[in-house]
Design a protein around this motif. Sequence first.
Motif, PDB file in Angstrom:
ATOM      1  N   THR A  72      33.607  28.644  46.744  1.00  0.00           N
ATOM      2  CA  THR A  72      32.876  27.429  47.493  1.00  0.00           C
ATOM      3  C   THR A  72      32.248  27.831  48.828  1.00  0.00           C
ATOM      4  OG1 THR A  72      33.954  25.695  46.372  1.00  0.00           O
ATOM      5  CG2 THR A  72      32.876  24.962  48.285  1.00  0.00           C
ATOM      6  N   ALA A  73      33.298  28.480  49.706  1.00  0.00           N
ATOM      7  CA  ALA A  73      32.855  28.927  51.052  1.00  0.00           C
ATOM      8  C   ALA A  73      31.700  29.932  50.963  1.00  0.00           C
ATOM      9  CB  ALA A  73      33.861  29.234  51.851  1.00  0.00           C
ATOM     10  N   HIS A  74      31.835  30.632  50.027  1.00  0.00           N
ATOM     11  CA  HIS A  74      31.035  31.932  49.803  1.00  0.00           C
ATOM     12  C   HIS A  74      29.583  31.415  49.536  1.00  0.00           C
ATOM     13  CE1 HIS A  74      29.506  35.849  48.687  1.00  0.00           C
ATOM     14  NE2 HIS A  74      29.177  35.454  47.691  1.00  0.00           N
ATOM     15  N   ILE A  75      29.191  30.589  48.669  1.00  0.00           N
ATOM     16  CA  ILE A  75      27.878  29.757  48.499  1.00  0.00           C
ATOM     17  C   ILE A  75      27.343  28.986  49.537  1.00  0.00           C
ATOM     18  CG2 ILE A  75      26.610  28.230  46.782  1.00  0.00           C
ATOM     19  CD1 ILE A  75      27.721  31.006  45.752  1.00  0.00           C
ATOM     20  N   ARG A  76      28.561  28.357  50.044  1.00  0.00           N
ATOM     21  CA  ARG A  76      27.938  27.340  51.311  1.00  0.00           C
ATOM     22  C   ARG A  76      27.425  28.031  52.502  1.00  0.00           C
ATOM     23  NH1 ARG A  76      25.903  23.027  50.265  1.00  0.00           N
ATOM     24  NH2 ARG A  76      26.200  22.433  52.494  1.00  0.00           N
TER      25      ARG A  76
ATOM     26  N   ALA B 100      34.986  30.563  38.893  1.00  0.00           N
ATOM     27  CA  ALA B 100      35.985  31.378  39.502  1.00  0.00           C
ATOM     28  C   ALA B 100      37.197  30.857  39.275  1.00  0.00           C
ATOM     29  CB  ALA B 100      35.646  31.630  41.156  1.00  0.00           C
ATOM     30  N   LYS B 101      37.831  29.629  39.306  1.00  0.00           N
ATOM     31  CA  LYS B 101      39.002  28.958  38.681  1.00  0.00           C
ATOM     32  C   LYS B 101      39.112  29.513  37.449  1.00  0.00           C
ATOM     33  CE  LYS B 101      41.587  24.851  39.080  1.00  0.00           C
ATOM     34  NZ  LYS B 101      41.543  23.508  39.894  1.00  0.00           N
TER      35      LYS B 101
ATOM     36  N   ARG C 134      25.067  25.124  42.736  1.00  0.00           N
ATOM     37  CA  ARG C 134      25.669  26.398  42.436  1.00  0.00           C
ATOM     38  C   ARG C 134      27.268  26.489  43.006  1.00  0.00           C
ATOM     39  NH1 ARG C 134      23.645  32.095  44.967  1.00  0.00           N
ATOM     40  NH2 ARG C 134      25.117  33.481  43.765  1.00  0.00           N
ATOM     41  N   ALA C 135      27.375  25.894  44.020  1.00  0.00           N
ATOM     42  CA  ALA C 135      28.872  25.877  44.681  1.00  0.00           C
ATOM     43  C   ALA C 135      29.864  25.347  43.568  1.00  0.00           C
ATOM     44  CB  ALA C 135      28.505  25.168  45.923  1.00  0.00           C
ATOM     45  N   MET C 136      29.432  24.114  43.162  1.00  0.00           N
ATOM     46  CA  MET C 136      30.207  23.411  42.050  1.00  0.00           C
ATOM     47  C   MET C 136      30.500  24.177  40.812  1.00  0.00           C
ATOM     48  SD  MET C 136      28.562  19.668  42.327  1.00  0.00           S
ATOM     49  CE  MET C 136      29.701  18.857  40.820  1.00  0.00           C
ATOM     50  N   LEU C 137      29.320  24.597  40.166  1.00  0.00           N
ATOM     51  CA  LEU C 137      29.431  25.726  38.913  1.00  0.00           C
ATOM     52  C   LEU C 137      30.301  26.806  39.265  1.00  0.00           C
ATOM     53  CD1 LEU C 137      26.106  24.802  37.521  1.00  0.00           C
ATOM     54  CD2 LEU C 137      28.132  23.932  36.660  1.00  0.00           C
TER      55      LEU C 137
END
Length: 224
Positions: free
Chosen positions: A197-201, A89-90, A81-84
């Motif tokens: 990424t930080a949000h999902i982690r 977002a980008k 999920r973080a990767m996707l």
Amino acid sequence: MSRASDRAYNLIRSMILSGELQPGSQIREEALAELCGVSRTPVRDSLRRLEAEMFIRRNDSKRSFVAAWSLDDLEDAFHLRAMLESHAAKRAATRITRDQLARMRFQNAQLKQAVDAIHPDVPRFIDHNRQFHAILLKAAASERLTSMLSQVTEQPVVLRTARQYDLENLRRSHHEHEELLIAFENRDGDWAAAVMTAHIRRAFHAYAEAHSSYTEIGKSNLAA
């Protein structure tokens, strides 16, 4: 897929997501067919679909059970999920419209109200959080990405994450959304991806901590 199969699928899926059908519990076709008001054939069609989506697993004797996720399964889902979502977002940072940005601000404002209530309204938080991320994904403008993300963001263990949040985590989620909106305002895709990424982690670690606590409680109950 027939209307009866769709009805059975939606009902069984919602029961899994709500926790009415607990992880590890056996799926009984006869009972589900009666509950859904359909024959067993649409139920079987639904179970095959849910198995493909990893909501249900079959054992060697072909019996169906609600999927029970290990901590490794959980980390894998959040990693994907973080990767996707960071990629989404980008992409969104350079494609988002003013209307979409305004709607995301509105959803985050509603989310803050849910958090700031005397008793934090977690169901309301979950609803506005879902809408916030849905607008972001729409702004990313990638059907392929949308399809891939649906496989990991709709799995039960991920959808229940916010229910494990304490007040501090709920507030952090809101603040991370605010930073994401600033990154979008600046059309900075790398910044947006890093925030996501930080949000999902962080979401993973909040759920993992709760998962570990429940495991220890279960062991204590068995030993008692």
